[in-house]
Enzyme design. Structure first.
Site, mmCIF file in Angstrom:
data_model
loop_
_atom_site.group_PDB
_atom_site.id
_atom_site.type_symbol
_atom_site.label_atom_id
_atom_site.label_comp_id
_atom_site.label_asym_id
_atom_site.label_seq_id
_atom_site.Cartn_x
_atom_site.Cartn_y
_atom_site.Cartn_z
ATOM 1 N N LYS A 113 -6.519 -4.874 -2.879
ATOM 2 C CA LYS A 113 -7.457 -5.210 -1.646
ATOM 3 C C LYS A 113 -8.679 -3.976 -0.769
ATOM 4 O O LYS A 113 -8.709 -3.105 -1.282
ATOM 5 C CB LYS A 113 -6.580 -5.887 -0.067
ATOM 6 C CG LYS A 113 -5.953 -4.667 0.025
ATOM 7 C CD LYS A 113 -5.353 -5.082 1.300
ATOM 8 C CE LYS A 113 -4.057 -4.330 1.691
ATOM 9 N NZ LYS A 113 -5.239 -2.870 2.085
ATOM 10 N N HIS A 157 -10.647 6.963 1.686
ATOM 11 C CA HIS A 157 -9.330 6.887 0.958
ATOM 12 C C HIS A 157 -9.088 5.865 -0.369
ATOM 13 O O HIS A 157 -9.528 5.072 -0.457
ATOM 14 C CB HIS A 157 -8.240 6.398 2.311
ATOM 15 C CG HIS A 157 -8.509 5.443 2.631
ATOM 16 N ND1 HIS A 157 -9.726 5.447 3.803
ATOM 17 C CD2 HIS A 157 -8.135 4.219 2.642
ATOM 18 C CE1 HIS A 157 -9.556 4.171 3.946
ATOM 19 N NE2 HIS A 157 -8.385 3.867 3.743
ATOM 20 N N HIS A 217 -10.620 1.293 -2.638
ATOM 21 C CA HIS A 217 -12.104 0.989 -2.402
ATOM 22 C C HIS A 217 -13.389 2.079 -3.614
ATOM 23 O O HIS A 217 -12.732 2.468 -4.184
ATOM 24 C CB HIS A 217 -12.244 1.977 -0.745
ATOM 25 C CG HIS A 217 -11.142 1.212 0.333
ATOM 26 N ND1 HIS A 217 -11.234 -0.216 0.348
ATOM 27 C CD2 HIS A 217 -9.933 1.948 0.879
ATOM 28 C CE1 HIS A 217 -9.904 -0.023 1.901
ATOM 29 N NE2 HIS A 217 -9.809 1.003 2.194
ATOM 30 N N CYS A 237 -1.495 -2.852 7.683
ATOM 31 C CA CYS A 237 -2.118 -3.754 6.902
ATOM 32 C C CYS A 237 -0.830 -4.682 6.536
ATOM 33 O O CYS A 237 -0.704 -5.686 6.667
ATOM 34 C CB CYS A 237 -1.768 -3.278 5.009
ATOM 35 S SG CYS A 237 -2.405 -4.284 3.754
ATOM 36 N N ASP A 281 -4.603 -0.391 -1.175
ATOM 37 C CA ASP A 281 -6.556 -0.877 -1.080
ATOM 38 C C ASP A 281 -6.900 0.330 -2.350
ATOM 39 O O ASP A 281 -6.594 0.802 -2.669
ATOM 40 C CB ASP A 281 -5.863 0.345 0.124
ATOM 41 C CG ASP A 281 -6.792 0.437 1.503
ATOM 42 O OD1 ASP A 281 -7.454 -1.027 1.153
ATOM 43 O OD2 ASP A 281 -6.651 1.208 1.887
ATOM 44 N N ASP A 315 0.654 -1.204 0.094
ATOM 45 C CA ASP A 315 0.220 -0.441 0.114
ATOM 46 C C ASP A 315 0.936 1.415 0.341
ATOM 47 O O ASP A 315 0.540 1.941 1.050
ATOM 48 C CB ASP A 315 -0.858 -0.248 1.356
ATOM 49 C CG ASP A 315 -2.327 -1.463 1.523
ATOM 50 O OD1 ASP A 315 -1.740 -2.127 0.559
ATOM 51 O OD2 ASP A 315 -2.541 -1.155 2.197
HETATM 52 C C1 VGL Z 1 -5.058 0.194 5.607
HETATM 53 C C2 VGL Z 1 -6.014 1.775 7.089
HETATM 54 C C3 VGL Z 1 -7.059 1.657 6.578
HETATM 55 C C4 VGL Z 1 -3.345 -0.207 5.092
HETATM 56 C C5 VGL Z 1 -5.626 0.268 5.549
HETATM 57 O O1 VGL Z 1 -3.622 -0.888 4.540
HETATM 58 O O2 VGL Z 1 -2.670 -0.241 6.149
HETATM 59 N N1 VGL Z 1 -4.706 1.230 6.961
HETATM 60 N N2 VGL Z 1 -7.187 0.866 5.567
HETATM 61 ZN ZN ZN Z 2 -8.392 1.281 3.272
#
Ligand code: VGL
Ligand code: ZN
Length: 205
Positions: free
Chosen positions: A97, A72, A55, A141, A53, A11
């Site tokens: 993901k 985000h 979404h 993550c 990430d 990420d």
């Molecule tokens: C993550 C916060 C929100 C991560 C993803 O990938 O670490 N942290 N979404």
């Molecule tokens: Zn996230």
């Protein structure tokens, strides 16, 4: 025993870097270090995975829909793009993901490639036994992916100079590191890497 290794870059996306929607303090500092790890793995023809990430606009992961986070890493936006200075070779296996609007998922073991093949199936296909894990965020993550990897029997090397955490609560990242190590992850840094640029080849089958 020589175990087949792969690199997992977690990420490293604009929204997790300074000025991003969920900015991690100094999140962008991991980029030059991770680029060096990437170079080592590429030179040694070892697989490199990079997760994002990814979404949908509406997901229970976001505060607006009952979750913990500001909006985000919306699919196909600039915030979800890799940091512009991250140098991923074209062979990098891209993982996605967080697409499920109904739940949080932090682990790369809940990620899949663009054709829908799960991360664990790909690891099996490549006969990978050890993962070098770096990226963002240490306390989310990276932590969940590391614990899942260890649970599944992979060895894990945690790239201490290539991770940064959110620290919603002060000390979250330190605690996460402690727990990952207690579960069996080993800390490593660039200078520990048995690499060809330092005069030694990375040993691997
Ligand atoms: C993550 C916060 C929100 C991560 C993803 O990938 O670490 N942290 N979404
Ligand atoms: Zn996230």
């Amino acid at each position: 025993m020589k175990l087949k290794k792969a690199l997992l870059v977690v990420d490293v996306q604009n929204d997790f870097c300074p000025d991003g929607a969920l900015a991690i303090p100094e999140g962008d500092k991991v980029v030059p270090l991770l680029n060096k790890y990437i170079k080592i793995f590429a030179k040694n023809k070892l697989p490199i995975f990079a997760s994002r990430d990814w979404h949908p606009v509406k997901t229970k992961h976001f505060k607006d829909f009952g979750g913990s986070w500001p909006v985000h890493c919306i699919q196909n936006t600039k915030g979800a793009a890799f940091h512009p200075k991250l140098k991923l070779p074209k062979e990098t296996i891209l993982l996605y993901k967080g697409m499920d609007p109904g739940k949080d998922s932090y682990s790369c073991f809940q990620a899949e490639d663009q054709r829908g093949m799960s991360f664990s199936s790909i690891l099996k296909l490549f006969a990978i036994k050890e993962l070098y894990i770096g990226g963002l965020a240490t306390d989310y993550c990276v932590r969940f992916s590391t614990h899942d990897a260890l649970k599944r029997g992979f060895k894990v090397k945690l790239l201490m100079d290539g991770i940064k955490g959110v620290n919603l609560k002060p000390g979250d990242s330190q605690k996460a590191i402690r727990e990952m190590v207690e579960s069996g992850a080993k800390k490593t840094t660039l200078k520990d890497m048995p690499i060809d640029i330092y005069g030694k080849k990375l040993q691997c089958r």
